[in-house]
Design a protein around this motif. Structure first.
Motif, PDB file in Angstrom:
ATOM      1  N   HIS A 275       0.848  -1.202   0.000  1.00  0.00           N
ATOM      2  CA  HIS A 275       0.000   0.000   0.000  1.00  0.00           C
ATOM      3  C   HIS A 275       0.878   1.244   0.000  1.00  0.00           C
ATOM      4  O   HIS A 275       1.791   1.388   0.818  1.00  0.00           O
ATOM      5  N   ALA A 276       0.623   2.150  -0.949  1.00  0.00           N
ATOM      6  CA  ALA A 276       1.324   3.440  -0.996  1.00  0.00           C
ATOM      7  C   ALA A 276       0.695   4.351   0.049  1.00  0.00           C
ATOM      8  O   ALA A 276      -0.366   4.921  -0.182  1.00  0.00           O
ATOM      9  N   ALA A 277       1.348   4.487   1.183  1.00  0.00           N
ATOM     10  CA  ALA A 277       0.734   5.128   2.340  1.00  0.00           C
ATOM     11  C   ALA A 277       0.945   6.636   2.409  1.00  0.00           C
ATOM     12  O   ALA A 277       0.049   7.380   2.818  1.00  0.00           O
ATOM     13  N   LYS A 278       2.135   7.118   1.984  1.00  0.00           N
ATOM     14  CA  LYS A 278       2.445   8.542   2.141  1.00  0.00           C
ATOM     15  C   LYS A 278       3.254   9.044   0.955  1.00  0.00           C
ATOM     16  O   LYS A 278       4.062   8.312   0.384  1.00  0.00           O
ATOM     17  N   LEU A 279       3.046  10.313   0.642  1.00  0.00           N
ATOM     18  CA  LEU A 279       3.810  10.984  -0.414  1.00  0.00           C
ATOM     19  C   LEU A 279       3.972  12.441  -0.007  1.00  0.00           C
ATOM     20  O   LEU A 279       2.992  13.096   0.344  1.00  0.00           O
ATOM     21  N   GLU A 280       5.211  12.924  -0.037  1.00  0.00           N
ATOM     22  CA  GLU A 280       5.468  14.295   0.423  1.00  0.00           C
ATOM     23  C   GLU A 280       6.383  15.008  -0.566  1.00  0.00           C
ATOM     24  O   GLU A 280       7.388  14.465  -1.013  1.00  0.00           O
ATOM     25  N   GLN A 288       3.325  25.449  -2.635  1.00  0.00           N
ATOM     26  CA  GLN A 288       2.530  24.556  -1.808  1.00  0.00           C
ATOM     27  C   GLN A 288       3.337  23.319  -1.415  1.00  0.00           C
ATOM     28  O   GLN A 288       3.987  22.694  -2.249  1.00  0.00           O
ATOM     29  N   HIS A 289       3.294  22.988  -0.115  1.00  0.00           N
ATOM     30  CA  HIS A 289       3.918  21.756   0.380  1.00  0.00           C
ATOM     31  C   HIS A 289       2.825  20.733   0.605  1.00  0.00           C
ATOM     32  O   HIS A 289       1.833  21.013   1.275  1.00  0.00           O
ATOM     33  N   TYR A 290       2.998  19.540   0.045  1.00  0.00           N
ATOM     34  CA  TYR A 290       1.982  18.503   0.141  1.00  0.00           C
ATOM     35  C   TYR A 290       2.458  17.358   1.034  1.00  0.00           C
ATOM     36  O   TYR A 290       3.572  16.856   0.868  1.00  0.00           O
ATOM     37  N   GLN A 291       1.615  16.972   1.965  1.00  0.00           N
ATOM     38  CA  GLN A 291       1.812  15.766   2.767  1.00  0.00           C
ATOM     39  C   GLN A 291       0.567  14.909   2.554  1.00  0.00           C
ATOM     40  O   GLN A 291      -0.465  15.130   3.188  1.00  0.00           O
ATOM     41  N   LEU A 292       0.681  13.964   1.663  1.00  0.00           N
ATOM     42  CA  LEU A 292      -0.464  13.180   1.232  1.00  0.00           C
ATOM     43  C   LEU A 292      -0.431  11.808   1.903  1.00  0.00           C
ATOM     44  O   LEU A 292       0.610  11.146   1.929  1.00  0.00           O
ATOM     45  N   GLU A 293      -1.566  11.379   2.423  1.00  0.00           N
ATOM     46  CA  GLU A 293      -1.642  10.091   3.090  1.00  0.00           C
ATOM     47  C   GLU A 293      -2.901   9.350   2.665  1.00  0.00           C
ATOM     48  O   GLU A 293      -3.928   9.966   2.367  1.00  0.00           O
ATOM     49  N   ALA A 294      -2.796   8.026   2.649  1.00  0.00           N
ATOM     50  CA  ALA A 294      -3.952   7.173   2.355  1.00  0.00           C
ATOM     51  C   ALA A 294      -3.970   6.064   3.401  1.00  0.00           C
ATOM     52  O   ALA A 294      -3.003   5.302   3.512  1.00  0.00           O
ATOM     53  N   PRO A 295      -5.037   5.969   4.180  1.00  0.00           N
ATOM     54  CA  PRO A 295      -5.101   4.914   5.192  1.00  0.00           C
ATOM     55  C   PRO A 295      -5.167   3.542   4.550  1.00  0.00           C
ATOM     56  O   PRO A 295      -5.594   3.395   3.395  1.00  0.00           O
ATOM     57  N   LEU A 296      -4.730   2.532   5.293  1.00  0.00           N
ATOM     58  CA  LEU A 296      -4.829   1.161   4.802  1.00  0.00           C
ATOM     59  C   LEU A 296      -6.282   0.833   4.464  1.00  0.00           C
ATOM     60  O   LEU A 296      -7.194   1.191   5.214  1.00  0.00           O
ATOM     61  N   PRO A 297      -6.527   0.153   3.356  1.00  0.00           N
ATOM     62  CA  PRO A 297      -7.892  -0.291   3.068  1.00  0.00           C
ATOM     63  C   PRO A 297      -8.425  -1.171   4.199  1.00  0.00           C
ATOM     64  O   PRO A 297      -7.649  -1.851   4.893  1.00  0.00           O
ATOM     65  N   GLU A 298      -9.718  -1.172   4.381  1.00  0.00           N
ATOM     66  CA  GLU A 298     -10.343  -1.902   5.480  1.00  0.00           C
ATOM     67  C   GLU A 298      -9.947  -3.373   5.466  1.00  0.00           C
ATOM     68  O   GLU A 298      -9.715  -3.977   6.517  1.00  0.00           O
TER      69      GLU A 298
END
Length: 314
Positions: A275-280, A288-298
Motif C-alpha cells: 500500500h502506498a501510504a504517504k507521499l510528500e 505549496q507543500h503537500y503531505q499526502l496520506e492514504a489509510p490502509l484499506p479496510e
C-alpha cells in the motif's frame, strides 16, 4: 487519410514527439510510430526530428497518414468505476488531483484491460483540458497516486521524481521475522528474459539501480509489517527486493511464496499486501507543500487484527 498539421499547445509544450504521436495514434504499434519519425515523415517546423525531441509552444507538427487497424470503439467506463474513482479523490486543487487508488485497478489500459484509472478519470472529468499520471502504481497496489492538471506541473513533478524531490512511503506485510532493523538496500534490476512483466536481480552494471530503505513497523508471529521508502522508481522494485532478501510480500502471486500465500488466503488475505501510504513534496510553482496520506484499506487493516502482534519495530 491525408497529412494533418497541428500547432503545439501550452499543455503539449515540453512533451517528447514520440509520446505526442502515441497519444494521436493510440491503436498503432510503437514500432510504427518510431518508423515514421525515423523516415522523416513526421516534421516539426518542416524539420526532421528524433523521437526524443521535445516540443515547444507554437511549433507546427506535420502528422502523416497512418493506417489504423480496425478495432472496437473505445470502451466506456462503467458507472461503478466512475463512482469509485470519484470517491477515491482525496484532494484536488488548481495543480494536482490525488486519489487513494483501489487495489485491482490498473493505472492505464493495456494487456487486455480496456479501461484504466487515467482513462476512467478522463471520462469522469471530460471538461478538464489536461490530466496525466505523475507516477504509477502496480495494478494490485493500493494507495496514494497523483495526477497533474497541466504539462508544466507534470514536468516539474517528473523532475522531482528523477532527482529525489519526492518522499514516498509504502506499507508491506512480508513473510518472516525481519532481522537487522533499518536497512538501506541497493540492487540492480532488469526484465527477466523476454518477460516484460517480471523483473529480476542481476549483477551490478547489468541492470538499473534500485534503492529502498526498509524499516520494521510492527512484528507479528510469522510476519512483519514494513515501512518502505523508495529512492528510485523501478518496476516492481519493492516486491523484487523483498523477495530477493528472503522476505516476500504476502499475497504476491508473482514473486511471493505461493504455498504461504495459500495459507494466508485461507486466513483472509485475498490480495497483495502492498500500500502506498504517504507521499510528500513541495511544488515550487505554487509554493505549496503537500503531505499526502492514504489509510490502509479496510480489508488489510482488518487482516492485521487477526495476526498475533509481538512488538513494534525499531
Amino acid at each position: 487519410m491525408s497529412v494533418k498539421y497541428h500547432t503545439v499547445t501550452p499543455n503539449e509544450a515540453g512533451q517528447r514527439i514520440d509520446n505526442f504521436l502515441m497519444k494521436q495514434f493510440r491503436q498503432v504499434p510503437k514500432s510504427v510510430i518510431y518508423r515514421i519519425v525515423r523516415k522523416g515523415e513526421v516534421r516539426v517546423d518542416k524539420k526532421r526530428v528524433k523521437p526524443e525531441y521535445k516540443l515547444s509552444l507554437g511549433e507546427e507538427i506535420r502528422i502523416p497518414p497512418v493506417k489504423i487497424e480496425e478495432r472496437p470503439p473505445a470502451s466506456e467506463a462503467s458507472e461503478g468505476l466512475l463512482e469509485a474513482l470519484d470517491n477515491a479523490v482525496t484532494l484536488e486543487d488548481d495543480h494536482i488531483i490525488v486519489l487513494n487508488k483501489p487495489a485491482g485497478l490498473p493505472v492505464h489500459s493495456g494487456s487486455g484491460v480496456a479501461i484504466g484509472l487515467i482513462e476512467g478519470f478522463r471520462q469522469l472529468r471530460p471538461n478538464l483540458p489536461f490530466v496525466e499520471l505523475v507516477h504509477r502504481l502496480d495494478r494490485d497496489t493500493s494507495g496514494v497516486i497523483v495526477l497533474a492538471k497541466s504539462r508544466t506541473v507534470l514536468n516539474a513533478l517528473h523532475d522531482k521524481l528523477r532527482h529525489g524531490g519526492m518522499e514516498k512511503h509504502y506499507l508491506a506485510l512480508v513473510a518472516g521475522q525481519w532481522q537487522g532493523g533499518k536497512q538501506h538496500i541497493t540492487l540492480d534490476l532488469k526484465r527477466e528474459g523476454n518477460n516484460r512483466q517480471k523483473m529480476q536481480v542481476v549483477d551490478p552494471e547489468e541492470g538499473k539501480t534500485s534503492e529502498s530503505i526498509f524499516r520494521p513497523h510492527t512484528l507479528y508471529q510469522g510476519a512483519s509489517l514494513m515501512d518502505v521508502t523508495i529512492l528510485t522508481g523501478r518496476m516492481h522494485q519493492i516486491r523484487v527486493q523483498l523477495a530477493h532478501l528472503g522476505y516476500p510480500i504476502l499475497g504476491d502471486s508473482r514473486y511471493g511464496d505461493f504455498k504461504l500465500n495459500r495459507v494466508y488466503s485461507e486466513q483472509g488475505l485475498k490480495r497483495l499486501f502492498l500500500h502506498a501510504a504517504k507521499l510528500e513534496f513541495t511544488l515550487e510553482l505554487s509554493g505549496q507543500h503537500y503531505q499526502l496520506e492514504a489509510p490502509l484499506p479496510e480489508h488489510l487493516s482488518s487482516f492485521l487484527k487477526t495476526l498475533v502482534k509481538l512488538r513494534r519495530g525499531s
